[in-house]
Design a protein around this motif. Structure first.
Motif, PDB file in Angstrom:
ATOM      1  N   THR A 187       0.861  -0.943  -0.133  1.00  0.00           N
ATOM      2  CA  THR A 187      -0.031  -0.039   0.015  1.00  0.00           C
ATOM      3  C   THR A 187       0.700   1.480  -0.157  1.00  0.00           C
ATOM      4  O   THR A 187       0.239   2.391   0.231  1.00  0.00           O
ATOM      5  N   GLN A 188       2.169   0.988  -0.192  1.00  0.00           N
ATOM      6  CA  GLN A 188       2.987   2.193  -0.161  1.00  0.00           C
ATOM      7  C   GLN A 188       2.953   3.077   0.846  1.00  0.00           C
ATOM      8  O   GLN A 188       3.359   4.389   0.964  1.00  0.00           O
ATOM      9  N   SER A 189       2.797   2.553   2.241  1.00  0.00           N
ATOM     10  CA  SER A 189       2.863   2.934   3.653  1.00  0.00           C
ATOM     11  C   SER A 189       4.239   3.096   4.181  1.00  0.00           C
ATOM     12  O   SER A 189       4.585   2.348   5.283  1.00  0.00           O
ATOM     13  N   TYR A 190       5.126   3.578   3.303  1.00  0.00           N
ATOM     14  CA  TYR A 190       6.713   3.497   3.852  1.00  0.00           C
ATOM     15  C   TYR A 190       6.922   4.004   5.291  1.00  0.00           C
ATOM     16  O   TYR A 190       7.975   3.374   5.707  1.00  0.00           O
ATOM     17  N   GLN A 191       6.316   5.112   5.694  1.00  0.00           N
ATOM     18  CA  GLN A 191       6.773   5.632   6.908  1.00  0.00           C
ATOM     19  C   GLN A 191       6.178   4.618   7.848  1.00  0.00           C
ATOM     20  O   GLN A 191       6.677   4.342   8.857  1.00  0.00           O
ATOM     21  N   HIS A 192       5.178   4.148   7.786  1.00  0.00           N
ATOM     22  CA  HIS A 192       4.522   3.171   8.809  1.00  0.00           C
ATOM     23  C   HIS A 192       5.597   1.804   8.770  1.00  0.00           C
ATOM     24  O   HIS A 192       5.764   1.234   9.941  1.00  0.00           O
ATOM     25  N   VAL A 193       5.971   1.363   7.793  1.00  0.00           N
ATOM     26  CA  VAL A 193       6.604   0.379   7.328  1.00  0.00           C
ATOM     27  C   VAL A 193       7.811   0.418   8.204  1.00  0.00           C
ATOM     28  O   VAL A 193       8.497  -0.399   9.145  1.00  0.00           O
ATOM     29  N   SER A 194       8.555   1.858   8.320  1.00  0.00           N
ATOM     30  CA  SER A 194       9.696   2.073   8.837  1.00  0.00           C
ATOM     31  C   SER A 194       9.526   1.956  10.254  1.00  0.00           C
ATOM     32  O   SER A 194      10.190   1.509  11.240  1.00  0.00           O
ATOM     33  N   GLN A 195       8.407   2.432  10.928  1.00  0.00           N
ATOM     34  CA  GLN A 195       8.068   2.495  12.312  1.00  0.00           C
ATOM     35  C   GLN A 195       7.836   0.882  12.770  1.00  0.00           C
ATOM     36  O   GLN A 195       8.373   0.488  13.860  1.00  0.00           O
ATOM     37  N   LEU A 196       7.334   0.117  11.886  1.00  0.00           N
ATOM     38  CA  LEU A 196       7.104  -1.507  12.425  1.00  0.00           C
ATOM     39  C   LEU A 196       8.445  -2.054  12.261  1.00  0.00           C
ATOM     40  O   LEU A 196       8.493  -2.783  13.415  1.00  0.00           O
ATOM     41  N   VAL A 197       9.195  -1.757  11.367  1.00  0.00           N
ATOM     42  CA  VAL A 197      10.670  -2.443  11.473  1.00  0.00           C
ATOM     43  C   VAL A 197      11.252  -2.279  12.901  1.00  0.00           C
ATOM     44  O   VAL A 197      12.041  -2.905  13.571  1.00  0.00           O
ATOM     45  N   VAL A 198      11.155  -0.905  13.178  1.00  0.00           N
ATOM     46  CA  VAL A 198      11.563  -0.774  14.769  1.00  0.00           C
ATOM     47  C   VAL A 198      10.937  -1.627  15.774  1.00  0.00           C
ATOM     48  O   VAL A 198      12.044  -1.696  16.579  1.00  0.00           O
ATOM     49  N   LEU A 199      10.096  -1.626  15.539  1.00  0.00           N
ATOM     50  CA  LEU A 199       9.190  -2.745  16.582  1.00  0.00           C
ATOM     51  C   LEU A 199       9.620  -4.025  16.669  1.00  0.00           C
ATOM     52  O   LEU A 199       9.566  -4.853  17.768  1.00  0.00           O
ATOM     53  N   PHE A 200      10.485  -4.433  15.702  1.00  0.00           N
ATOM     54  CA  PHE A 200      11.012  -5.870  15.330  1.00  0.00           C
ATOM     55  C   PHE A 200      12.016  -5.920  16.703  1.00  0.00           C
ATOM     56  O   PHE A 200      12.145  -7.260  16.853  1.00  0.00           O
ATOM     57  N   ALA A 201      12.491  -5.048  17.187  1.00  0.00           N
ATOM     58  CA  ALA A 201      13.437  -5.254  18.122  1.00  0.00           C
ATOM     59  C   ALA A 201      12.770  -5.941  19.351  1.00  0.00           C
ATOM     60  O   ALA A 201      13.274  -6.644  20.110  1.00  0.00           O
ATOM     61  N   ASP A 202      11.435  -5.880  19.636  1.00  0.00           N
ATOM     62  CA  ASP A 202      10.731  -6.429  20.552  1.00  0.00           C
ATOM     63  C   ASP A 202       9.944  -7.446  20.232  1.00  0.00           C
ATOM     64  O   ASP A 202       9.398  -8.391  20.954  1.00  0.00           O
ATOM     65  N   VAL A 203       9.919  -8.004  18.907  1.00  0.00           N
ATOM     66  CA  VAL A 203       9.367  -9.310  18.355  1.00  0.00           C
ATOM     67  C   VAL A 203      10.525 -10.559  18.659  1.00  0.00           C
ATOM     68  O   VAL A 203      11.575 -10.296  18.455  1.00  0.00           O
ATOM     69  N   GLU A 204      10.040 -11.427  18.967  1.00  0.00           N
ATOM     70  CA  GLU A 204      11.002 -12.418  19.227  1.00  0.00           C
ATOM     71  C   GLU A 204      11.402 -13.151  17.773  1.00  0.00           C
ATOM     72  O   GLU A 204      10.904 -13.213  17.016  1.00  0.00           O
ATOM     73  N   ILE A 205      12.829 -12.886  17.467  1.00  0.00           N
ATOM     74  CA  ILE A 205      13.366 -13.293  16.182  1.00  0.00           C
ATOM     75  C   ILE A 205      13.391 -14.753  16.262  1.00  0.00           C
ATOM     76  O   ILE A 205      14.514 -15.315  16.811  1.00  0.00           O
ATOM     77  N   THR A 206      12.447 -15.467  15.480  1.00  0.00           N
ATOM     78  CA  THR A 206      12.584 -16.921  15.371  1.00  0.00           C
ATOM     79  C   THR A 206      13.046 -17.241  13.939  1.00  0.00           C
ATOM     80  O   THR A 206      13.306 -16.491  13.187  1.00  0.00           O
ATOM     81  N   LEU A 207      13.568 -18.735  13.806  1.00  0.00           N
ATOM     82  CA  LEU A 207      13.697 -19.110  12.614  1.00  0.00           C
ATOM     83  C   LEU A 207      12.560 -18.908  11.618  1.00  0.00           C
ATOM     84  O   LEU A 207      12.908 -18.421  10.440  1.00  0.00           O
ATOM     85  N   GLU A 208      11.421 -19.219  12.045  1.00  0.00           N
ATOM     86  CA  GLU A 208      10.295 -18.804  11.249  1.00  0.00           C
ATOM     87  C   GLU A 208      10.155 -17.554  10.638  1.00  0.00           C
ATOM     88  O   GLU A 208       9.906 -17.229   9.443  1.00  0.00           O
ATOM     89  N   LEU A 209      10.505 -16.351  11.540  1.00  0.00           N
ATOM     90  CA  LEU A 209      10.443 -15.120  11.500  1.00  0.00           C
ATOM     91  C   LEU A 209      11.433 -14.766  10.486  1.00  0.00           C
ATOM     92  O   LEU A 209      11.215 -13.946   9.269  1.00  0.00           O
ATOM     93  N   LEU A 210      12.576 -15.377  10.402  1.00  0.00           N
ATOM     94  CA  LEU A 210      13.974 -15.175   9.599  1.00  0.00           C
ATOM     95  C   LEU A 210      13.447 -15.736   8.225  1.00  0.00           C
ATOM     96  O   LEU A 210      13.602 -15.003   7.181  1.00  0.00           O
ATOM     97  N   ASN A 211      12.813 -16.805   8.227  1.00  0.00           N
ATOM     98  CA  ASN A 211      12.516 -17.418   6.836  1.00  0.00           C
ATOM     99  C   ASN A 211      11.412 -16.444   5.857  1.00  0.00           C
ATOM    100  O   ASN A 211      11.467 -16.504   4.888  1.00  0.00           O
ATOM    101  N   GLU A 212      10.444 -15.982   6.876  1.00  0.00           N
ATOM    102  CA  GLU A 212       9.520 -15.059   6.317  1.00  0.00           C
ATOM    103  C   GLU A 212      10.129 -13.810   5.646  1.00  0.00           C
ATOM    104  O   GLU A 212       9.741 -13.474   4.834  1.00  0.00           O
ATOM    105  N   LEU A 213      10.967 -13.119   6.468  1.00  0.00           N
ATOM    106  CA  LEU A 213      11.908 -12.368   5.909  1.00  0.00           C
ATOM    107  C   LEU A 213      12.521 -12.423   4.682  1.00  0.00           C
ATOM    108  O   LEU A 213      12.639 -11.566   3.867  1.00  0.00           O
TER     109      LEU A 213
END
Length: 194
Positions: A55-81
């Motif tokens: 949807t080209q909501s790039y500012q929001h994507v930028s905010q979400l990526v910062v929140l990934f510091a609080d998301v558990e980085i699992t193998l599944e998440l890395l595969n999705e990335l």
């Protein structure tokens, strides 16, 4: 379920028109559809990123990526990335790649997008996906950050969607997901006596 629906949305030829409609969130109908999908997609962080990139909501994507510091980085998440990086290189996200070099709207969208993609790069281990994204970002002109971003020029701002409310919803859902995972682990380690 959300991951599957996200992949169908992004890759199915039959949904080409829907993807195009979602790219224009300044349209009231598209904005309404985006908000509806977002509330469900928030259960899967990478799917949420994909929807916001679409949807080209790039500012929001930028905010979400910062929140990934609080998301558990699992193998599944890395595969999705990893899959997200592959999608970024696909024809579906050609407009995203072109945004990186665009001076349209005073480069507001391009700068937010570059920031978000560099954030994703920092989350990835040094794999093929990391190298792919790193190589893509090396093609980005080096004028990011040299001019102040006028938020009013971004496509996201023109949509009149309250992204702060969506961001709070995302945080709330992720907090619930984290609590649920912790509880499930406790039940595995310390099963309740019946």
């Amino acid at each position: 379920m959300v991951r599957l629906l996200n992949m169908i949305l992004l890759t199915s030829p039959e949904l080409f028109e829907l993807r195009n409609a979602l790219r224009d969130i300044t349209n009231e109908h598209s904005a309404s559809l985006f908000k509806c999908l977002y509330r469900s997609w928030a259960h899967c962080p990478v799917s949420t990123l994909c929807l916001c990139l679409l949807t080209q909501s790039y500012q929001h994507v930028s905010q979400l990526v910062v929140l990934f510091a609080d998301v558990e980085i699992t193998l599944e998440l890395l595969n999705e990335l990893d899959k997200l990086v592959q999608l970024i290189e696909s024809p579906i996200f050609a407009s995203l790649r072109l945004t990186l070099v665009s001076k349209a709207n005073n480069s507001a969208d391009a700068q937010h997008l570059a920031h978000a993609l560099f954030g994703i790069l920092m989350l990835l281990p040094q794999t093929e996906a990391f190298n792919l994204l790193k190589n893509r970002l090396q093609c980005v002109p080096n004028y990011w950050g040299q001019t102040r971003i006028n938020e009013e020029n971004s496509l996201q701002h023109k949509s009149n969607i309250d992204f702060d409310v969506l961001l709070e919803h995302f945080k709330k859902v992720q907090k619930f997901q984290r609590t649920l995972r912790i509880q499930q682990r406790r039940n595995i380690i310390l099963p309740e006596d019946n």
